[in-house]
Design an enzyme around this catalytic site. Structure first.
Site, PDB file in Angstrom:
ATOM      1  N   GLU A  75      28.136  35.673  56.600  1.00  0.00           N
ATOM      2  CA  GLU A  75      28.845  36.416  57.650  1.00  0.00           C
ATOM      3  C   GLU A  75      30.294  36.709  57.274  1.00  0.00           C
ATOM      4  OE1 GLU A  75      28.936  34.157  61.332  1.00  0.00           O
ATOM      5  OE2 GLU A  75      29.161  32.263  60.265  1.00  0.00           O
ATOM      6  N   ARG A 125      35.987  41.499  67.075  1.00  0.00           N
ATOM      7  CA  ARG A 125      34.748  41.609  67.870  1.00  0.00           C
ATOM      8  C   ARG A 125      34.987  41.318  69.347  1.00  0.00           C
ATOM      9  NH1 ARG A 125      31.099  36.451  65.835  1.00  0.00           N
ATOM     10  NH2 ARG A 125      30.105  36.556  67.856  1.00  0.00           N
ATOM     11  N   ARG A 182      22.725  27.838  68.375  1.00  0.00           N
ATOM     12  CA  ARG A 182      24.190  27.717  68.256  1.00  0.00           C
ATOM     13  C   ARG A 182      24.596  26.342  68.789  1.00  0.00           C
ATOM     14  NH1 ARG A 182      23.947  33.600  69.573  1.00  0.00           N
ATOM     15  NH2 ARG A 182      25.357  34.686  68.160  1.00  0.00           N
ATOM     16  N   ASN A 203      27.576  39.846  63.404  1.00  0.00           N
ATOM     17  CA  ASN A 203      28.706  39.953  64.336  1.00  0.00           C
ATOM     18  C   ASN A 203      30.024  39.713  63.593  1.00  0.00           C
ATOM     19  OD1 ASN A 203      26.577  40.040  66.096  1.00  0.00           O
ATOM     20  ND2 ASN A 203      26.830  37.946  66.820  1.00  0.00           N
ATOM     21  N   ASP A 204      30.035  38.633  62.815  1.00  0.00           N
ATOM     22  CA  ASP A 204      31.253  38.339  62.061  1.00  0.00           C
ATOM     23  C   ASP A 204      31.349  39.194  60.803  1.00  0.00           C
ATOM     24  OD1 ASP A 204      32.824  36.455  63.494  1.00  0.00           O
ATOM     25  OD2 ASP A 204      31.214  35.008  63.224  1.00  0.00           O
ATOM     26  N   ARG A 214      22.187  25.700  63.625  1.00  0.00           N
ATOM     27  CA  ARG A 214      23.459  25.919  62.946  1.00  0.00           C
ATOM     28  C   ARG A 214      24.418  24.791  63.278  1.00  0.00           C
ATOM     29  NH1 ARG A 214      26.704  31.245  64.324  1.00  0.00           N
ATOM     30  NH2 ARG A 214      27.196  30.188  66.263  1.00  0.00           N
ATOM     31  N   CYS A 267      20.537  37.127  62.081  1.00  0.00           N
ATOM     32  CA  CYS A 267      20.607  36.528  63.413  1.00  0.00           C
ATOM     33  C   CYS A 267      21.759  37.066  64.258  1.00  0.00           C
ATOM     34  CB  CYS A 267      20.680  35.006  63.328  1.00  0.00           C
ATOM     35  SG  CYS A 267      22.162  34.424  62.498  1.00  0.00           S
ATOM     36  N   HIS A 314      24.965  24.224  86.459  1.00  0.00           N
ATOM     37  CA  HIS A 314      23.591  23.816  86.738  1.00  0.00           C
ATOM     38  C   HIS A 314      22.873  24.830  87.603  1.00  0.00           C
ATOM     39  CE1 HIS A 314      24.361  19.658  85.314  1.00  0.00           C
ATOM     40  NE2 HIS A 314      23.103  19.813  84.973  1.00  0.00           N
TER      41      HIS A 314
HETATM   42  C1  PEP Z   1      27.251  36.256  63.815  1.00  0.00           C
HETATM   43  O1  PEP Z   1      28.431  36.124  63.483  1.00  0.00           O
HETATM   44  O2  PEP Z   1      26.604  37.306  63.650  1.00  0.00           O
HETATM   45  C2  PEP Z   1      26.521  35.141  64.444  1.00  0.00           C
HETATM   46  C3  PEP Z   1      25.232  35.201  64.652  1.00  0.00           C
HETATM   47  O3  PEP Z   1      27.248  34.061  64.835  1.00  0.00           O
HETATM   48  P1  PEP Z   1      28.182  34.043  66.137  1.00  0.00           P
HETATM   49  O4  PEP Z   1      27.903  35.298  66.915  1.00  0.00           O
HETATM   50  O5  PEP Z   1      27.818  32.813  66.879  1.00  0.00           O
HETATM   51  O6  PEP Z   1      29.539  34.013  65.535  1.00  0.00           O
HETATM   52 MG    MG Z   2      29.370  34.176  63.406  1.00  0.00          MG
END
Ligand code: PEP
Ligand code: MG
Length: 538
Positions: free
Chosen positions: A429, A463, A294, A452-453, A330, A500, A187
């Site tokens: 992804e 990652r 998220r 990212n994935d 999501r 994203c 908090h």
């Molecule tokens: C991603 O994988 O690019 C993504 C936006 O989801 P997260 O980073 O939450 O896995």
């Molecule tokens: Mg992801």
């Protein structure tokens, strides 16, 4: 010079002298009282005063951080006036003939132990609230001076800070704060971020009295704290402040302007959020929509499943707050690095390739259906897109759609409002999804690329591993080929395609995204204006 590294809740720099903050309950007298009833009356007077303080705190917090975050003070008021709590303090005074402050301290301790020993994780968490309200009561009883008694403009150092302590910080005096403990979801950090006070939390090392009064710099951009910095660091930090002023002024100029290139080509800039609390930043930075909420953070912030109603309230808050702009929420992406103990998942040898995201949801309809129901109910309050993570097959989409249809029928029967045309989209992804993106595009209303994935699985590079982070080439031809393929598949099927993942804020890629026709990039709220400015310069 001592360098401490923690996590930062706000990107800005503060320079000042460090003052160590101690909670104010260590000067409690153990003396006995003669007139027990008079002492009980003294306790009741303090109770009324502490109650008024909490009411004021609630009003103050409501105006600054909104009703939802301020509600903690209403809950504390209820706790303060709880008959069991009040009765226990009275009983302690009668039995032990102690002063009220000692009785409050002893009662607080026994209540804390009771809460901490409970099975229910929500009740366990209440132990900290008892501690906080009792401390406020003790402050009134020992009639310490108001506020923190801070001299001049300072950087506050503390082991940790409670919500009420954070809320009471005088923004004109406290330039920043640094805590030994704490996470970005505590908090204190959340309120600090919303109040605009740079905070570095969880530095690990104890902020000891020896640092009292030391010249200190808090770099909220990197989460670094310099105590007694050398000349070079001071110069570098001052330069960083000046540079940041110029950057911020230039960024403010693009507020309210469209994200279009000089030739008029558009690439919308949305924001990624993890909680309704982040909405204020998305709005402040003029995001054109929410490209990724998220939702798993609603699950990660706690020790038990959020109820359907709790989720509904969170989704509704974001949808109403964005006033008709697109909000892509999501569904649960638990697993891999985001583990939740109460899911009681079996141990996996390679969690990134294990039971995560949509795989868990489809295996656990008891978790998935309440989330879908909460989302559908919230769809009546704005422009919602429901997005499924980690998709690898058409089958996964169809199974989810059948749950959605079933819930829609149930809501219609019960006359519960929802948007019958709510959009369903997927994260692209995984390399599998990218390669069958043409088929997937026929099944959904939009794509959003999770780079990212996608990068992790395409390059076979974890990652989470900082050594891989140094090696990975996000502009590898394989990645660029997959990105273009996904965008083309979406557009051939007549649906939107956004990005994203972190590559959405890769400024060097914007030109490519525009060339390929990407519809939106969704980035951290604090970076929306940077991206928009760059697009307008292209
Ligand atoms: C991603 O994988 O690019 C993504 C936006 O989801 P997260 O980073 O939450 O896995
Ligand atoms: Mg992801």
């Amino acid at each position: 010079m001592l360098v401490l590294q923690g996590k930062s809740a706000l990107g800005s720099i503060a320079i000042g002298s460090l003052q160590i903050y101690h909670h104010k309950d260590n000067s409690i007298s153990q003396e006995k009282v003669e007139d027990v009833e008079a002492e009980i009356e003294r306790f009741h007077q303090a109770l009324r005063e502490a109650e008024d303080n909490l009411k004021n705190l609630y009003e103050k917090a409501k105006n600054v951080v909104g009703e939802e975050d301020a509600a903690i003070f209403q809950a504390q008021e209820l706790m303060l006036t709880d008959p069991d709590y009040v009765g226990s303090v009275e009983e302690f005074i009668r039995t032990n003939k102690n002063r009220a402050e000692a009785a409050v301290k002893a009662t607080a301790l026994s209540f804390e132990n009771i809460f901490a020993g409970m099975e229910d994780s929500y009740m366990q968490a209440r132990a900290a609230d008892v501690q906080d309200v009792s401390r406020q009561l003790i402050n009134v009883l020992i009639a310490e001076e108001e506020g923190t008694g801070l001299k001049g403009k300072i950087i506050l150092g503390a082991k940790d800070l409670t919500p009420s302590e954070t809320m009471n910080l005088d923004k004109n005096k406290v330039l920043a704060f640094v805590t030994t403990k704490g996470s970005l979801t505590s908090h204190a950090a959340i309120l600090a971020k919303t109040l605009g006070i740079p905070a570095v939390v969880g530095v690990g090392k104890e902020i000891i009295n020896a640092y009292q009064g030391k010249y200190t710099i808090v770099d909220g951009f990197t989460g670094t704290v310099y105590i007694d910095p050398d000349e070079k660091t001071i110069r570098l930090m001052k330069e960083k402040i000046e540079k940041n002023k110029v950057v911020e002024a230039a960024l403010e100029e693009v507020i309210g302007k469209p994200s279009v290139t000089k030739e008029g080509k558009s690439l919308q800039v949305y924001a990624n959020i993890s909680s309704p609390r982040d909405l204020v930043h998305a709005l402040h930075n003029d995001a054109e929509g929410i490209g990724l909420f998220r939702s798993e953070f609603l699950y990660l912030e706690r020790d038990n499943y959020p109820t359907e109603d709790e989720q509904f309230e969170a989704y509704k808050a974001v949808l109403s707050g964005m006033r008709g702009k697109k909000v892509i929420i999501r569904t649960l992406d638990i697993g891999a690095d985001k583990q939740v103990s109460y899911f009681q998942m079996p141990e996996e040898s390679n969690p990134a390739l294990g039971l995560r995201a949509i795989r868990i949801c489809l295996a656990r309809p008891d978790i998935f259906k309440p989330q879908l129901r909460a989302l559908l109910r919230a769809s009546a309050y704005g422009n919602l897109g429901i997005m499924l993570p980690m998709i690898v097959s058409v089958e996964e989409i169809r199974r989810t759609r059948s749950y959605i249809d079933e819930i829609k029928t149930e809501l219609a029967t019960k006359r519960i409002p929802y948007n019958p045309n709510v959009q369903l989209g997927i994260m692209v992804e995984t390399p599998a999804a990218a390669l069958i993106s043409a088929e997937l595009a026929k099944e959904v209303d939009f794509f959003s690329i999770g780079t990212n994935d996608l990068v992790q699985y395409t390059m076979a590079m974890d990652r989470q591993d900082e050594r891989m982070e140094k090696l990975v080439d996000t502009h590898h031809p394989a990645i660029l080929k997959l990105l273009k393929m996904i965008v083309d598949s979406a557009h051939e099927a007549g649906i939107r395609c956004g990005i994203c993942g972190e590559m959405g804020s890769d400024l060097s890629m914007l030109e490519n995204y525009i060339k390929w026709g990407v519809d939106e990039v969704s980035v951290t709220p604090g970076f929306v204006l940077n991206v928009r400015k760059r697009i307008r310069e292209l």
